[in-house]
Design a protein around this motif. Structure first.
Motif, mmCIF file in Angstrom:
data_model
loop_
_atom_site.group_PDB
_atom_site.id
_atom_site.type_symbol
_atom_site.label_atom_id
_atom_site.label_comp_id
_atom_site.label_asym_id
_atom_site.label_seq_id
_atom_site.Cartn_x
_atom_site.Cartn_y
_atom_site.Cartn_z
ATOM 1 N N GLU A 186 0.827 -1.206 0.000
ATOM 2 C CA GLU A 186 0.000 0.000 0.000
ATOM 3 C C GLU A 186 0.859 1.252 0.000
ATOM 4 O O GLU A 186 0.622 2.193 -0.756
ATOM 5 N N ALA A 187 1.866 1.283 0.851
ATOM 6 C CA ALA A 187 2.731 2.456 0.919
ATOM 7 C C ALA A 187 3.602 2.567 -0.332
ATOM 8 O O ALA A 187 3.756 3.661 -0.904
ATOM 9 N N PHE A 188 4.167 1.441 -0.751
ATOM 10 C CA PHE A 188 5.067 1.480 -1.903
ATOM 11 C C PHE A 188 4.334 1.870 -3.178
ATOM 12 O O PHE A 188 4.823 2.687 -3.966
ATOM 13 N N SER A 189 3.175 1.295 -3.413
ATOM 14 C CA SER A 189 2.456 1.552 -4.664
ATOM 15 C C SER A 189 2.001 3.004 -4.774
ATOM 16 O O SER A 189 1.753 3.497 -5.877
ATOM 17 N N ARG A 190 1.892 3.695 -3.630
ATOM 18 C CA ARG A 190 1.446 5.087 -3.627
ATOM 19 C C ARG A 190 2.582 6.082 -3.457
ATOM 20 O O ARG A 190 2.363 7.298 -3.484
ATOM 21 N N ALA A 191 3.796 5.594 -3.276
ATOM 22 C CA ALA A 191 4.937 6.470 -3.017
ATOM 23 C C ALA A 191 5.321 7.257 -4.278
ATOM 24 O O ALA A 191 5.362 6.715 -5.378
ATOM 25 N N ARG A 192 5.619 8.544 -4.085
ATOM 26 C CA ARG A 192 6.155 9.366 -5.153
ATOM 27 C C ARG A 192 7.664 9.202 -5.181
ATOM 28 O O ARG A 192 8.331 9.389 -4.174
ATOM 29 N N PHE A 193 8.191 8.842 -6.337
ATOM 30 C CA PHE A 193 9.631 8.677 -6.482
ATOM 31 C C PHE A 193 10.302 10.021 -6.745
ATOM 32 O O PHE A 193 9.848 10.793 -7.596
ATOM 33 N N VAL A 194 11.371 10.269 -6.022
ATOM 34 C CA VAL A 194 12.285 11.363 -6.344
ATOM 35 C C VAL A 194 13.647 10.706 -6.569
ATOM 36 O O VAL A 194 14.222 10.132 -5.645
ATOM 37 N N ILE A 195 14.139 10.770 -7.792
ATOM 38 C CA ILE A 195 15.363 10.047 -8.168
ATOM 39 C C ILE A 195 16.428 11.056 -8.561
ATOM 40 O O ILE A 195 16.262 11.810 -9.522
ATOM 41 N N ASN A 196 17.481 11.084 -7.779
ATOM 42 C CA ASN A 196 18.573 12.052 -7.998
ATOM 43 C C ASN A 196 18.040 13.464 -8.174
ATOM 44 O O ASN A 196 18.473 14.219 -9.057
ATOM 45 N N GLY A 197 17.071 13.803 -7.334
ATOM 46 C CA GLY A 197 16.538 15.154 -7.305
ATOM 47 C C GLY A 197 15.361 15.406 -8.217
ATOM 48 O O GLY A 197 14.714 16.459 -8.099
ATOM 49 N N ARG A 199 11.582 14.670 -9.337
ATOM 50 C CA ARG A 199 10.331 14.097 -8.828
ATOM 51 C C ARG A 199 9.493 13.626 -10.015
ATOM 52 O O ARG A 199 9.295 14.370 -10.985
ATOM 53 N N TYR A 200 8.970 12.388 -9.921
ATOM 54 C CA TYR A 200 8.231 11.791 -11.031
ATOM 55 C C TYR A 200 6.730 11.850 -10.791
ATOM 56 O O TYR A 200 6.261 11.725 -9.657
ATOM 57 N N GLN A 201 5.988 12.037 -11.889
ATOM 58 C CA GLN A 201 4.559 12.318 -11.795
ATOM 59 C C GLN A 201 3.743 11.129 -11.304
ATOM 60 O O GLN A 201 2.810 11.307 -10.520
ATOM 61 N N ARG A 202 4.074 9.932 -11.774
ATOM 62 C CA ARG A 202 3.217 8.782 -11.501
ATOM 63 C C ARG A 202 3.881 7.805 -10.549
ATOM 64 O O ARG A 202 5.080 7.549 -10.619
ATOM 65 N N GLY A 300 5.179 9.983 2.240
ATOM 66 C CA GLY A 300 4.718 9.388 0.987
ATOM 67 C C GLY A 300 5.687 9.546 -0.169
ATOM 68 O O GLY A 300 5.330 9.255 -1.315
ATOM 69 N N VAL A 301 6.918 9.962 0.134
ATOM 70 C CA VAL A 301 7.926 10.171 -0.897
ATOM 71 C C VAL A 301 9.083 9.203 -0.687
ATOM 72 O O VAL A 301 9.623 9.103 0.424
ATOM 73 N N ALA A 383 11.445 5.119 -16.732
ATOM 74 C CA ALA A 383 10.966 4.747 -18.056
ATOM 75 C C ALA A 383 9.476 5.045 -18.207
ATOM 76 O O ALA A 383 9.024 5.506 -19.258
ATOM 77 N N GLY A 384 8.697 4.801 -17.150
ATOM 78 C CA GLY A 384 7.253 4.872 -17.251
ATOM 79 C C GLY A 384 6.633 6.229 -17.037
ATOM 80 O O GLY A 384 5.561 6.513 -17.565
ATOM 81 N N SER A 385 7.285 7.082 -16.261
ATOM 82 C CA SER A 385 6.667 8.341 -15.857
ATOM 83 C C SER A 385 7.487 9.548 -16.298
ATOM 84 O O SER A 385 8.720 9.530 -16.264
ATOM 85 N N GLU A 386 6.794 10.580 -16.695
ATOM 86 C CA GLU A 386 7.458 11.858 -16.942
ATOM 87 C C GLU A 386 7.892 12.467 -15.607
ATOM 88 O O GLU A 386 7.177 12.364 -14.612
ATOM 89 N N PRO A 387 9.061 13.113 -15.578
ATOM 90 C CA PRO A 387 9.397 13.897 -14.375
ATOM 91 C C PRO A 387 8.522 15.144 -14.319
ATOM 92 O O PRO A 387 8.063 15.637 -15.353
ATOM 93 N N GLU A 388 8.265 15.621 -13.113
ATOM 94 C CA GLU A 388 7.423 16.810 -12.980
ATOM 95 C C GLU A 388 8.086 18.026 -13.599
ATOM 96 O O GLU A 388 7.412 18.922 -14.125
ATOM 97 N N SER A 389 9.391 18.099 -13.515
ATOM 98 C CA SER A 389 10.149 19.178 -14.143
ATOM 99 C C SER A 389 11.550 18.655 -14.422
ATOM 100 O O SER A 389 11.945 17.599 -13.928
#
Length: 412
Positions: A186-197, A199-202, A300-301, A383-389
């Motif tokens: 539940e927590a993992f599937s809803r977590a927002r990924f921030v990878i090397n600074g 943040r990914y949308q999905r 949640g991040v 691969a799957g999600s656009e970064p927010e910026s």
């Protein structure tokens, strides 16, 4: 046991049967044997729910007729549970093994030969795709076996409901262990990924849900269909070296077809030959030794830091794939009025499913450890999600292949 099976199916008296220890054979078994007629290479393929699978396996003749370089088996069985190909043994290496050596021991001269071989293959494939591109019905698309690599692995084969299949078995309700972080589903599937600074949308959960909707076979007829191998990862590609040149050819066309959705035709090759390397998908222990991967979780991040990156040869292959195949193919679709407005989303969702459904990425479930598991899910999300910026390798790749973009492939 294998000798008896070969005798039962093909009436072959197999001797000196050898099973290869093969990091790339995630859903298959391969090796060698001898008979009085010579030496042979075998490959067995196994897939969950084979009995309910539509279409026929191992249609190498389809590829050969279309002009795709493919090694023809001399014996084959398409029976569920006994799907076997027998080839004359070759002394050529597989392209996957050649490239792994270049990941670990970079060599400009050898890389140039390998990249040139990929360049020739991509040009050949583009020609075939242009020549075989045609309008397809939803029923024709749905009948293709390639969906066993994507949508069919997300649903229950009997009830046809989601979540099911590998998606449910691998992840739903499971625990995810990363360096210094442990999360339930539940927590993992809803977590927002921030990878090397970035943040990914999905989230992972959102990506699976979107894939289950958009990659439904009946929805993939909008971009037409082509004749394609469909599962051309480099462990299914021979590397025939002659002097300072090499020629690539396919084998094991288990998911080949004549109505393969155009946007799926090169997905497996793009991910498994480039983004899955170096090391993290197929060599988790080695990846753990070589790369730094750290995680923090809060609010949640899931914050990830890693020094993993594509190797020089993989980046060169990505540029070739973009310049000589993806961009002109998408331009062809656009010119014919067959390029869906959401093509970037389709590509991203299919790329996301490549690693997540080809093997269980959770630490301890198969070969993955906490570090490689975190890296695996991070690459899948990239691969799957656009970064927010901002931008990353995948955004640059998609910008580079966009037929309406002026950025060009040089931006990759």
């Amino acid at each position: 046991m294998l000798a008896l099976l070969l005798k039962d199916i093909f009436d072959l008296d197999a001797e000196n049967v050898i099973i290869n220890r093969d990091r790339y054979s995630l859903n298959s078994l391969n090796g060698f044997f001898e008979t009085k007629a010579g030496e042979f290479f075998f490959k067995f393929h196994q897939e969950e729910g084979e009995e309910a699978m539509s279409g026929e396996y191992y249609r190498a003749d389809i590829l050969a007729r279309a002009g795709i370089p493919v090694d023809q088996p001399i014996h084959m069985s398409a029976l569920p549970g006994e799907q076997i190909l027998i080839y004359r043994r070759r002394n050529d290496r597989r392209f996957s093994d050649v490239l792994r050596d270049l990941d670990l021991n970079p060599n400009l001269d050898e890389e140039a030969i390998a990249v040139a071989a990929e360049r020739r293959l991509s040009a050949e494939l583009l020609s075939v795709y242009r020549r075989t591109l045609h309008s397809v019905t939803a029923e024709e698309v749905a009948s293709e076996p390639i969906h066993r690599l994507f949508y069919e692995r997300m649903i229950d084969p009997e009830s046809r409901t989601m979540p099911g299949g590998r998606y449910a078995n691998f992840y739903v309700g499971r625990t995810f262990r990363f360096p210094d972080v442990e999360l339930d589903w539940e927590a993992f599937s809803r977590a927002r990924f921030v990878i090397n600074g970035l943040r990914y949308q999905r989230t992972v959960g959102e990506l699976f849900a979107a894939a289950a909707d958009r990659l439904r076979p009946q929805k993939l007829a909008d971009a037409g269909g082509v004749t394609a191998h469909g599962d051309a990862h480099n462990a299914n590609v021979w590397y025939a070296r002659s002097g300072e040149e090499a020629v690539l050819s396919f084998f094991d066309p288990a998911f080949a077809g004549t109505h393969v959705p155009t946007l799926l035709a090169e997905i497996k090759a793009t991910f498994h030959n480039i983004l899955a390397h170096p090391l993290w998908l197929y060599d988790p222990a080695e990846a753990e030794r070589r790369y730094r991967v750290r995680a923090e979780y809060g609010g949640g991040v899931l914050n990830v830091e890693t020094n993993w990156a594509l190797s020089r040869v993989r980046r060169s292959l990505l540029e070739v794939k973009a310049r000589l195949l993806w961009r002109p193919l998408l331009a062809e679709l656009k010119a014919r009025g067959n390029l869906p407005a959401d093509w970037r989303t389709v590509l991203r969702l299919a790329l996301f499913l490549c690693p997540t459904l080809v093997m269980n990425l959770r630490a301890g479930a198969s070969t993955h450890n906490p570090s490689s598991s975190l890296l695996a899910f991070s690459v899948a999300v990239m691969a799957g999600s656009e970064p927010e910026s901002g931008s990353d390798d995948m955004r640059r790749f998609l910008d580079g292949i966009d037929p309406e973009s002026s950025a060009g492939v040089s931006s990759i």
